[in-house]
Design a protein around this motif. Structure first.
Motif, PDB file in Angstrom:
ATOM      1  N   GLN A 133       0.824  -1.201   0.000  1.00 21.20           N
ATOM      2  CA  GLN A 133       0.000   0.000   0.000  1.00 21.20           C
ATOM      3  C   GLN A 133       0.867   1.264   0.000  1.00 21.20           C
ATOM      4  O   GLN A 133       0.580   2.231   0.690  1.00 21.20           O
ATOM      5  CB  GLN A 133      -0.964  -0.014   1.186  1.00 21.20           C
ATOM      6  CG  GLN A 133      -2.069  -1.067   1.001  1.00 21.20           C
ATOM      7  CD  GLN A 133      -3.128  -0.963   2.060  1.00 21.20           C
ATOM      8  OE1 GLN A 133      -2.867  -1.192   3.234  1.00 21.20           O
ATOM      9  NE2 GLN A 133      -4.338  -0.634   1.661  1.00 21.20           N
ATOM     10  N   ILE A 164      -0.193  -1.720  -6.498  1.00 19.31           N
ATOM     11  CA  ILE A 164      -1.370  -2.588  -6.596  1.00 19.31           C
ATOM     12  C   ILE A 164      -0.931  -3.895  -7.247  1.00 19.31           C
ATOM     13  O   ILE A 164      -0.350  -3.887  -8.335  1.00 19.31           O
ATOM     14  CB  ILE A 164      -2.496  -1.947  -7.432  1.00 19.31           C
ATOM     15  CG1 ILE A 164      -2.939  -0.605  -6.838  1.00 19.31           C
ATOM     16  CG2 ILE A 164      -3.692  -2.892  -7.552  1.00 19.31           C
ATOM     17  CD1 ILE A 164      -3.964   0.145  -7.688  1.00 19.31           C
ATOM     18  N   TYR A 219      -0.942   4.444   1.490  1.00 19.87           N
ATOM     19  CA  TYR A 219      -2.346   4.771   1.253  1.00 19.87           C
ATOM     20  C   TYR A 219      -3.229   3.647   1.766  1.00 19.87           C
ATOM     21  O   TYR A 219      -2.776   2.518   1.973  1.00 19.87           O
ATOM     22  CB  TYR A 219      -2.618   5.011  -0.231  1.00 19.87           C
ATOM     23  CG  TYR A 219      -2.681   3.770  -1.093  1.00 19.87           C
ATOM     24  CD1 TYR A 219      -3.899   3.137  -1.341  1.00 19.87           C
ATOM     25  CD2 TYR A 219      -1.541   3.208  -1.660  1.00 19.87           C
ATOM     26  CE1 TYR A 219      -3.974   2.000  -2.135  1.00 19.87           C
ATOM     27  CE2 TYR A 219      -1.600   2.070  -2.451  1.00 19.87           C
ATOM     28  CZ  TYR A 219      -2.817   1.466  -2.684  1.00 19.87           C
ATOM     29  OH  TYR A 219      -2.889   0.343  -3.469  1.00 19.87           O
ATOM     30  N   GLU A 220      -4.484   3.950   1.964  1.00 16.43           N
ATOM     31  CA  GLU A 220      -5.473   2.919   2.243  1.00 16.43           C
ATOM     32  C   GLU A 220      -6.698   3.184   1.372  1.00 16.43           C
ATOM     33  O   GLU A 220      -6.950   4.327   0.972  1.00 16.43           O
ATOM     34  CB  GLU A 220      -5.854   2.885   3.721  1.00 16.43           C
ATOM     35  CG  GLU A 220      -6.589   4.111   4.226  1.00 16.43           C
ATOM     36  CD  GLU A 220      -6.975   3.985   5.698  1.00 16.43           C
ATOM     37  OE1 GLU A 220      -8.137   3.627   5.960  1.00 16.43           O
ATOM     38  OE2 GLU A 220      -6.109   4.246   6.560  1.00 16.43           O
ATOM     39  N   THR A 221      -7.408   2.136   1.065  1.00 15.66           N
ATOM     40  CA  THR A 221      -8.597   2.278   0.232  1.00 15.66           C
ATOM     41  C   THR A 221      -9.814   2.544   1.109  1.00 15.66           C
ATOM     42  O   THR A 221      -9.860   2.167   2.282  1.00 15.66           O
ATOM     43  CB  THR A 221      -8.840   1.013  -0.600  1.00 15.66           C
ATOM     44  OG1 THR A 221      -8.932  -0.116   0.277  1.00 15.66           O
ATOM     45  CG2 THR A 221      -7.700   0.793  -1.592  1.00 15.66           C
ATOM     46  N   GLU A 222     -10.792   3.189   0.487  1.00 14.55           N
ATOM     47  CA  GLU A 222     -12.065   3.421   1.158  1.00 14.55           C
ATOM     48  C   GLU A 222     -13.078   2.382   0.691  1.00 14.55           C
ATOM     49  O   GLU A 222     -12.822   1.598  -0.218  1.00 14.55           O
ATOM     50  CB  GLU A 222     -12.557   4.836   0.863  1.00 14.55           C
ATOM     51  CG  GLU A 222     -11.651   5.926   1.411  1.00 14.55           C
ATOM     52  CD  GLU A 222     -12.251   7.301   1.249  1.00 14.55           C
ATOM     53  OE1 GLU A 222     -13.480   7.403   1.085  1.00 14.55           O
ATOM     54  OE2 GLU A 222     -11.488   8.279   1.263  1.00 14.55           O
ATOM     55  N   ALA A 227      -7.952  -2.207  -3.828  1.00 13.55           N
ATOM     56  CA  ALA A 227      -7.598  -1.243  -4.876  1.00 13.55           C
ATOM     57  C   ALA A 227      -7.785  -1.827  -6.270  1.00 13.55           C
ATOM     58  O   ALA A 227      -8.224  -1.124  -7.185  1.00 13.55           O
ATOM     59  CB  ALA A 227      -6.151  -0.781  -4.691  1.00 13.55           C
ATOM     60  N   GLN A 229     -11.417  -1.575  -7.230  1.00 12.57           N
ATOM     61  CA  GLN A 229     -11.777  -0.190  -7.525  1.00 12.57           C
ATOM     62  C   GLN A 229     -11.220   0.233  -8.879  1.00 12.57           C
ATOM     63  O   GLN A 229     -11.889   0.935  -9.645  1.00 12.57           O
ATOM     64  CB  GLN A 229     -11.248   0.726  -6.424  1.00 12.57           C
ATOM     65  CG  GLN A 229     -11.894   0.501  -5.070  1.00 12.57           C
ATOM     66  CD  GLN A 229     -11.660   1.666  -4.123  1.00 12.57           C
ATOM     67  OE1 GLN A 229     -11.582   2.818  -4.533  1.00 12.57           O
ATOM     68  NE2 GLN A 229     -11.558   1.363  -2.839  1.00 12.57           N
ATOM     69  N   VAL A 271     -11.233   4.925  -8.086  1.00 12.40           N
ATOM     70  CA  VAL A 271     -10.351   4.503  -7.003  1.00 12.40           C
ATOM     71  C   VAL A 271     -10.390   5.559  -5.905  1.00 12.40           C
ATOM     72  O   VAL A 271      -9.921   6.684  -6.092  1.00 12.40           O
ATOM     73  CB  VAL A 271      -8.907   4.307  -7.505  1.00 12.40           C
ATOM     74  CG1 VAL A 271      -8.016   3.790  -6.386  1.00 12.40           C
ATOM     75  CG2 VAL A 271      -8.872   3.363  -8.703  1.00 12.40           C
ATOM     76  N   LYS A 272     -10.939   5.189  -4.745  1.00 10.25           N
ATOM     77  CA  LYS A 272     -11.040   6.109  -3.608  1.00 10.25           C
ATOM     78  C   LYS A 272     -10.007   5.707  -2.572  1.00 10.25           C
ATOM     79  O   LYS A 272     -10.022   4.578  -2.072  1.00 10.25           O
ATOM     80  CB  LYS A 272     -12.441   6.070  -3.020  1.00 10.25           C
ATOM     81  CG  LYS A 272     -13.512   6.598  -3.959  1.00 10.25           C
ATOM     82  CD  LYS A 272     -14.887   6.566  -3.313  1.00 10.25           C
ATOM     83  CE  LYS A 272     -15.939   7.120  -4.236  1.00 10.25           C
ATOM     84  NZ  LYS A 272     -17.305   7.083  -3.629  1.00 10.25           N
ATOM     85  N   ILE A 273      -9.116   6.654  -2.244  1.00 10.38           N
ATOM     86  CA  ILE A 273      -7.996   6.347  -1.362  1.00 10.38           C
ATOM     87  C   ILE A 273      -7.760   7.469  -0.367  1.00 10.38           C
ATOM     88  O   ILE A 273      -8.178   8.611  -0.568  1.00 10.38           O
ATOM     89  CB  ILE A 273      -6.698   6.125  -2.176  1.00 10.38           C
ATOM     90  CG1 ILE A 273      -6.472   7.297  -3.146  1.00 10.38           C
ATOM     91  CG2 ILE A 273      -6.723   4.784  -2.901  1.00 10.38           C
ATOM     92  CD1 ILE A 273      -5.190   7.196  -3.956  1.00 10.38           C
TER      93      ILE A 273
END
Length: 200
Positions: free
Chosen positions: A29, A49, A107-110, A115, A118, A124-126
């Motif tokens: 990440q 990713i 980073y982290e995904t929402e 990822a 997404q 892609v929401k991060i």
């Protein structure tokens, strides 16, 4: 092979860029933004990713201004080792010019969605935790129904409204213009000037 396009474009006997390989652990990440003074100055935004750095070229650079949408072109995947690359790509090589590690972090995904899922859906929401970029961001594919390869590469990079958002924030400002890896400017990297400080 995810890195085949990257490797075909480069002569590793000439360029000091890493040939790399797919790695399934170690930087799962991580993100990096590299400022790249090639034929046109731009910023390369990369997310780790599935063992590679999925990459977008952002002509005007990322911003903390939530009112601004940045156009981003998806490019070939890069090896994870590329996150540490800072230096000069020689004339005659693909992307010839000076490269700076402008920002890096994790980073982290929402949405509790990986990822890669997404990425496949085109949104892609991060949340970024970098030295310069922090808070929520979203990458949105502009042509989900596009049929031409060039149209499929068109995305937008957008800062989300949160406590890290800053109006009129500019990646070219002197306060954020130096490498997070060596403390140098692009000109200092190009001239071969040594690091100003120990790598972060």
């Amino acid at each position: 092979m995810p890195l085949e396009e990257y490797q075909k474009k480069r002569n590793f006997r000439t360029t000091s860029e890493p040939a790399g390989r797919i790695r399934r652990s170690g930087r799962d990440q991580a993100f990096v933004v590299q400022k790249h003074d090639a034929s046109h100055l731009h910023y390369d935004f990369r997310l780790a990713i599935n063992g590679v750095l999925v990459s977008w070229a952002v002509p005007k650079g990322p911003t903390l201004d939530a009112s601004v949408k940045r156009f981003a072109t998806m490019t070939e995947d890069h090896p994870l080792e590329y996150a540490d690359f800072e230096g000069i790509i020689p004339e005659g090589e693909y992307g010839a010019g000076t490269v700076m590690v402008w920002d890096h972090g994790t980073y982290e995904t929402e949405e509790n969605m990986p990822a890669e899922e997404q990425l496949a859906r085109g949104e892609v929401k991060i949340i970024l935790r970098g030295k310069k970029l922090r808070g929520g961001f979203v990458l949105v594919h502009m042509g989900r129904r596009a049929t031409k390869p060039r149209e499929k590469s068109r995305w937008l990079l957008i800062k989300r409204k949160d406590k890290y958002a800053r109006r009129s924030w500019n990646p070219e400002d002197d306060a954020v213009s130096r490498s997070v890896l060596t403390g140098r400017t692009l000109d200092e990297i190009e001239s071969g000037r040594p690091s100003r400080r120990r790598a972060a």
